[in-house]
Scaffold this motif. Structure first.
Motif, PDB file in Angstrom:
ATOM      1  N   SER A  26     -35.071  14.972  -3.587  1.00  0.00           N
ATOM      2  CA  SER A  26     -34.249  14.470  -2.227  1.00  0.00           C
ATOM      3  C   SER A  26     -33.581  13.303  -2.266  1.00  0.00           C
ATOM      4  CB  SER A  26     -35.212  14.504  -1.062  1.00  0.00           C
ATOM      5  OG  SER A  26     -36.061  13.736  -1.285  1.00  0.00           O
ATOM      6  N   GLU A  27     -34.150  12.204  -2.884  1.00  0.00           N
ATOM      7  CA  GLU A  27     -33.107  10.804  -2.764  1.00  0.00           C
ATOM      8  C   GLU A  27     -32.003  11.115  -3.698  1.00  0.00           C
ATOM      9  OE1 GLU A  27     -36.379  11.566  -3.891  1.00  0.00           O
ATOM     10  OE2 GLU A  27     -37.867  10.332  -2.496  1.00  0.00           O
ATOM     11  N   LYS A  68     -30.188  13.724  -4.205  1.00  0.00           N
ATOM     12  CA  LYS A  68     -29.396  14.768  -3.461  1.00  0.00           C
ATOM     13  C   LYS A  68     -28.893  14.048  -2.454  1.00  0.00           C
ATOM     14  CE  LYS A  68     -29.275  19.248  -1.586  1.00  0.00           C
ATOM     15  NZ  LYS A  68     -29.806  20.408  -1.089  1.00  0.00           N
ATOM     16  N   GLU A  69     -29.498  13.143  -1.798  1.00  0.00           N
ATOM     17  CA  GLU A  69     -29.091  12.393  -0.771  1.00  0.00           C
ATOM     18  C   GLU A  69     -27.858  11.255  -1.266  1.00  0.00           C
ATOM     19  OE1 GLU A  69     -30.144   9.201   2.750  1.00  0.00           O
ATOM     20  OE2 GLU A  69     -31.833  10.613   2.017  1.00  0.00           O
ATOM     21  N   TYR A 111     -26.341  21.839  -7.009  1.00  0.00           N
ATOM     22  CA  TYR A 111     -27.355  20.933  -7.585  1.00  0.00           C
ATOM     23  C   TYR A 111     -28.255  21.683  -8.549  1.00  0.00           C
ATOM     24  CZ  TYR A 111     -25.876  18.363  -3.288  1.00  0.00           C
ATOM     25  OH  TYR A 111     -25.059  17.488  -2.475  1.00  0.00           O
TER      26      TYR A 111
END
Length: 259
Positions: free
Chosen positions: A139-140, A142-143, A133
């Motif tokens: 985080s959003e 990545k999720e 990454y």
């Protein structure tokens, strides 16, 4: 989840089949832009996903994958940067030849990017994918990327310096196993077994042996010792493999790719 993907060659088609097989993604959730060879059109007739030649259509997607040949990655990113403008949609390249840093040079250091290396068993939701990454990825984003790959099998986060060897082992390895299964089957046919039965037994044996290692956590050598009785048939076969340089040939195949 609306998924956009450029390319429907070997890896692109494997991912498309895996997503649809998972039943979490429907054909209407998938938007594909193919190339000149027509593989995307042929696959679309079978699987009924959406097909486009217009980059503007990708503005409606939640995530975009690039499953094209390495030389095309950066040029497609330049097209997408112009198309997306201020809209931020996570982009994942599944090409081994273009790093996240090279992608950032086009899209900008803060853009949500990733480089992933899946293998072809993703088409039956049993793949293993290594992923790198961008450092500053939200985080959003990545999720969202993780969820899309979880439909295809196991996802492993790795460092950029390990992506080459990961791709060699996980990505090239299936072809080595296929050659091994074919050779096992040839040996069985030589000794009177039906060809279809030989392929079935070889494939089942390889799959179950791998699962035994994964589920028990035992060292491969320990599992091998559990089959090799003193003076028995198995140790005679292993001796024949060692005489022909089986281990060295396997190690050398990995090393040759890396070097």
């Amino acid at each position: 989840m609306n998924i956009g993907i450029f390319g429907a060659g070997h890896m692109g088609s494997a991912m498309i089949k895996g997503w649809l097989r998972s039943e979490a993604i429907s054909p209407n959730d998938l938007l594909v832009r193919g190339g000149r060879r027509g593989t995307a059109q042929t696959l679309q007739e079978e699987l009924q996903f959406k097909l486009t030649n217009d980059n503007q259509a990708f503005l409606e997607q939640d995530i975009i994958f690039l499953a094209v040949n390495t030389p095309l990655i950066l040029s497609i990113l330049k097209e997408l940067k112009e198309t997306l403008q201020d809209k931020v949609i996570p982009i994942v390249s599944v090409s081994a030849g273009v790093s996240v840093k090279e992608m950032q040079a086009v899209m900008g250091g803060s853009y949500p990017l990733a480089q992933a290396i899946p293998n072809t068993p993703v088409q039956i939701n049993q793949g293993i994918t290594g992923i790198v990454y961008a450092e500053n990825i939200a985080s959003e984003s990545k999720e969202l990327i993780q969820t899309s790959f979880n439909y295809l099998g196991e996802l492993v986060e790795i460092t950029e310096d390990k992506i080459g060897i990961f791709g060699t082992l996980a990505g090239c390895g299936p072809a080595f196993v296929d050659v091994f299964m074919e050779a096992l089957s040839d040996g069985a046919v030589l000794n009177g077994m039906d060809r279809d039965m030989a392929y079935h037994v070889a494939a089942k044996m390889v799959a179950s042996s791998a699962n035994l290692l994964l589920e028990t956590g035992k060292h491969p050598g320990e599992l091998k010792d559990g089959v090799t009785s003193p003076g028995g048939t198995t140790i005679k076969g292993i001796t024949a493999l060692e005489k022909e340089g089986f281990r060295y040939a396997t190690i050398n195949a990995i090393d040759t790719i890396m070097n």
